[in-house]
Design an enzyme around this catalytic site. Structure first.
Site, PDB file in Angstrom:
ATOM      1  CB  SER A 144      25.863   3.859 -68.267  1.00 20.78           C
ATOM      2  OG  SER A 144      27.054   3.259 -68.758  1.00 20.78           O
ATOM      3  CE1 TYR A 157      22.944   0.046 -70.887  1.00 18.49           C
ATOM      4  CE2 TYR A 157      25.155   0.979 -71.038  1.00 18.49           C
ATOM      5  CZ  TYR A 157      24.125   0.452 -70.281  1.00 18.49           C
ATOM      6  OH  TYR A 157      24.263   0.340 -68.919  1.00 18.49           O
TER       7      TYR A 157
END
Length: 263
Positions: A144, A157
């Protein structure tokens, strides 16, 4: 993705029931690959697979070692081999560091890190010489842009997706050193307005980081030189490229697909 031919390739996509995974599965199939969708969402996954020409579905919890072994065996038997694995399944929990909930962090660690490691484990075992498929191939992990920027509310995350980047590079080195014939790369998707992406916008605004979800989205766009959010097709095309022979000398790399946000 136009111009890339994956005819004859067999691909397994985790988290393939919806969102980015669904888009990646559709793009691989459009390029000619036969695709196995894997997901914990059995009903949704089966419906998605039925809507993709020649696609199949297998239920898989990516945190389950035995589940991976079974899913890989099923894929090889059903598709006649395995050439491409996309480790896409992931979860995101939005929270401030001062409000860290250990259970939420452990869930992200399990799905995003352990799930990717187990995918690498069983994918490499199947693709390497002497494995159930045994013809080498390509593994694409989904990291990501969160691994490359400091965006508030997603510390846990971001940490897990940074780990996916490191796993990718170590796996590529091990595969090369041991002669597995499997390239391992990852992509760093930018924010895409999928269910997960818009959940982030809502939750960061609820934490008081932005006035409202629209302001959160605007902040992302402001940080992005391309001046827009990503689209599912942007991410899916990058995966098709990394799965193909056009990227035959790309190995152990992280490909930003974020409009420049993480530069």
């Amino acid at each position: 993705m136009g111009g890339i031919d994956l005819t004859g390739r067999r691909a397994l996509v985790t988290g393939g029931a919806r969102g980015l995974g669904e888009g990646m599965a559709r793009a691989l199939a459009a390029a000619g690959a036969t695709v196995m969708l894997a997901d914990v969402l059995a009903d949704v996954g089966q419906k998605t697979a039925a809507d993709i020409d020649g696609a199949h579905f297998v239920e898989l919890d990516v945190t389950d070692d035995a589940g991976w072994e079974s899913a890989i065996a099923h894929t090889v038997a059903e598709l006649g081999g395995l050439d491409v694995l996309v480790n896409n399944a992931g979860v995101e929990v939005t929270q401030l560091i001062v409000d860290t909930e250990p259970a939420d962090v452990r869930r992200m660690l399990d799905v995003n890190i352990l799930g990717t490691m187990l995918g690498l484990k069983h994918g490499l075992r199947a693709m390497r010489p002497g494995g159930a498929a045994g013809n080498g191939g390509a593994i694409v992990n989904v990291a990501s842009v969160a691994a490359t920027i400091a965006f508030p509310g997603i510390a846990g995350y971001s940490a897990t997706k940074s780990a996916v980047d490191r796993l990718t590079r170590v796996a590529a080195m091990e595969s090369g050193k041991l002669g597995y014939g499997v390239r391992v790369n990852c992509v760093y998707p930018g924010l895409v307005p999928t269910e997960m992406g818009m959940k982030l916008a809502v939750e960061t605004s609820e934490l008081g980081l932005f006035p409202d979800p629209n302001a959160a989205v605007a902040a992302v766009v402001e940080l992005t030189p391309s001046g827009r959010l990503g689209e599912v097709a942007d991410m899916a095309d990058a995966v098709v490229f990394l799965a193909s022979d056009q990227s035959r000398f790309v190995n152990g790399a992280g490909l930003p697909v974020d409009g420049g946000m993480g530069m």
